[in-house]
Design a protein around this motif. Structure first.
Motif, PDB file in Angstrom:
ATOM      1  N   ILE A   1     -60.085 -47.494 -70.762  1.00 32.19           N
ATOM      2  CA  ILE A   1     -58.998 -47.854 -70.194  1.00 32.19           C
ATOM      3  C   ILE A   1     -59.443 -48.987 -68.977  1.00 32.19           C
ATOM      4  O   ILE A   1     -58.627 -49.820 -68.830  1.00 32.19           O
ATOM      5  CB  ILE A   1     -58.458 -46.434 -69.478  1.00 32.19           C
ATOM      6  CG1 ILE A   1     -57.943 -45.833 -70.469  1.00 32.19           C
ATOM      7  CG2 ILE A   1     -57.297 -47.042 -68.444  1.00 32.19           C
ATOM      8  CD1 ILE A   1     -57.442 -44.349 -70.098  1.00 32.19           C
ATOM      9  N   GLY A   2     -60.626 -48.591 -68.338  1.00 29.36           N
ATOM     10  CA  GLY A   2     -61.210 -49.521 -67.531  1.00 29.36           C
ATOM     11  C   GLY A   2     -61.250 -50.804 -67.891  1.00 29.36           C
ATOM     12  O   GLY A   2     -60.889 -52.065 -67.265  1.00 29.36           O
ATOM     13  N   LEU A   3     -61.960 -51.152 -68.910  1.00 27.77           N
ATOM     14  CA  LEU A   3     -62.024 -52.291 -69.858  1.00 27.77           C
ATOM     15  C   LEU A   3     -60.776 -52.910 -70.188  1.00 27.77           C
ATOM     16  O   LEU A   3     -60.604 -54.019 -70.258  1.00 27.77           O
ATOM     17  CB  LEU A   3     -63.096 -52.279 -70.701  1.00 27.77           C
ATOM     18  CG  LEU A   3     -64.414 -51.872 -70.263  1.00 27.77           C
ATOM     19  CD1 LEU A   3     -65.337 -51.747 -71.690  1.00 27.77           C
ATOM     20  CD2 LEU A   3     -65.051 -53.108 -69.512  1.00 27.77           C
ATOM     21  N   GLY A   4     -59.824 -52.043 -70.759  1.00 27.94           N
ATOM     22  CA  GLY A   4     -58.533 -52.317 -71.121  1.00 27.94           C
ATOM     23  C   GLY A   4     -57.632 -53.026 -70.256  1.00 27.94           C
ATOM     24  O   GLY A   4     -56.996 -53.983 -70.478  1.00 27.94           O
ATOM     25  N   ILE A   5     -57.688 -52.678 -68.881  1.00 24.68           N
ATOM     26  CA  ILE A   5     -56.796 -53.075 -68.005  1.00 24.68           C
ATOM     27  C   ILE A   5     -57.471 -54.377 -67.063  1.00 24.68           C
ATOM     28  O   ILE A   5     -57.036 -55.094 -66.067  1.00 24.68           O
ATOM     29  CB  ILE A   5     -56.474 -52.113 -66.809  1.00 24.68           C
ATOM     30  CG1 ILE A   5     -57.659 -51.702 -66.275  1.00 24.68           C
ATOM     31  CG2 ILE A   5     -55.619 -50.947 -67.561  1.00 24.68           C
ATOM     32  CD1 ILE A   5     -57.168 -50.732 -64.861  1.00 24.68           C
ATOM     33  N   GLY A   6     -58.634 -55.017 -67.688  1.00 18.56           N
ATOM     34  CA  GLY A   6     -59.212 -56.041 -67.015  1.00 18.56           C
ATOM     35  C   GLY A   6     -60.460 -56.094 -66.669  1.00 18.56           C
ATOM     36  O   GLY A   6     -61.089 -56.932 -66.172  1.00 18.56           O
ATOM     37  N   ALA A   7     -61.137 -54.845 -66.399  1.00 20.55           N
ATOM     38  CA  ALA A   7     -62.455 -54.957 -65.683  1.00 20.55           C
ATOM     39  C   ALA A   7     -63.267 -55.683 -66.826  1.00 20.55           C
ATOM     40  O   ALA A   7     -63.252 -55.686 -68.049  1.00 20.55           O
ATOM     41  CB  ALA A   7     -63.060 -53.622 -65.725  1.00 20.55           C
ATOM     42  N   ASP A   8     -64.247 -56.450 -66.301  1.00 17.92           N
ATOM     43  CA  ASP A   8     -65.270 -57.077 -67.115  1.00 17.92           C
ATOM     44  C   ASP A   8     -66.542 -56.194 -67.473  1.00 17.92           C
ATOM     45  O   ASP A   8     -67.138 -56.395 -68.427  1.00 17.92           O
ATOM     46  CB  ASP A   8     -65.758 -58.350 -66.515  1.00 17.92           C
ATOM     47  CG  ASP A   8     -64.583 -59.243 -66.113  1.00 17.92           C
ATOM     48  OD1 ASP A   8     -64.022 -59.810 -66.972  1.00 17.92           O
ATOM     49  OD2 ASP A   8     -64.123 -59.305 -64.851  1.00 17.92           O
TER      50      ASP A   8
END
Length: 235
Positions: free
Chosen positions: A91-98
């Motif tokens: 989820i974290g990477l999915g919402i834009g974290a690199d």
């Protein structure tokens, strides 16, 4: 030498001070925030080259802060959290974290990852994502100015909330959202309702935009997590 400015948001003062100490050794300018709201306020006041967000913070958590920053900037974002569940990372990477690192972490590894992210960011540039008035995928188009939706070239009637939900998902293709995240973003409210609200709207949307709602091609269910929008861009 370019001045590099980093924003650290973590409710743990010891963690904030530790990261600040090591980044200042690299000659970076560092600002800190104790929650997501404070981080957003600082982000709107200064130009940052890097943002480090703790997942669990009071007032506004790291996920929401990440989503809001990502909607206006492609600055590299590192998530730092005590959670190590695969779902949280997705989820974290999915919402834009690199990138994503879990506590306890090696401060030297964290600094190395931060430097690698910033190198990539400076090579690729810092342009704000383009928000076109039309979102096009093969077989599905939304005009953001007129709020009309075409399915296979034919205009389709959607309710206001169905349009908002579809717009949010089409604007974030490939990203997985929980029902709570969809509700919070589309209904602009806390998650006070039950899952049924989202499920009903997804089902109705599928009936209107999918050629086979039982085998959807645009709105996919990610079992155990939520939903994501997929499709082939039609530029």
């Amino acid at each position: 030498m370019q001045n590099i400015r980093v924003l650290i948001a973590d409710d743990d003062k010891e963690i904030r001070d530790l990261i600040r100490k090591y980044l200042e050794r690299e000659m970076y300018t560092v600002d800190t925030a104790a929650d997501g709201e404070q981080a957003l306020q600082l982000f709107q006041q200064h130009k940052y080259n890097m943002v480090i967000l703790d997942l669990m913070m009071p007032q506004m958590d790291g996920m929401e802060a990440c989503r809001r920053i990502r909607s206006i900037s492609n600055v590299p974002i590192m998530m730092v959290t005590a959670k190590d569940h695969e779902t949280d990372k997705i989820i974290g990477l999915g919402i834009g974290a690199d990138d994503y690192i879990t506590k306890p972490f090696s401060i030297h590894e964290l600094v190395a990852r931060i430097k690698a992210l910033m190198r990539r960011f400076m090579v690729l540039g810092t342009e704000v994502p383009d928000h076109s008035e039309v979102i096009r995928f093969k077989g599905l188009m939304m005009n953001l100015k007129t709020y009309t939706v075409d399915v296979q070239g034919k205009e389709t009637d959607l309710t206001g909330k169905e349009t908002e939900l579809l717009k949010f998902m089409m604007s974030n293709p490939g990203q997985v959202f929980t029902k709570a995240q969809l509700f919070r973003n589309v209904w602009d409210n806390g998650y006070l309702d039950d899952d049924n609200t989202i499920m009903v709207h997804i089902r109705k949307l599928r009936m209107k935009i999918e050629s086979d709602p039982s085998n959807p091609q645009f709105i996919k269910t990610v079992w155990g997590i939520g939903y994501k929008f997929v499709g082939e861009r039609d530029e």
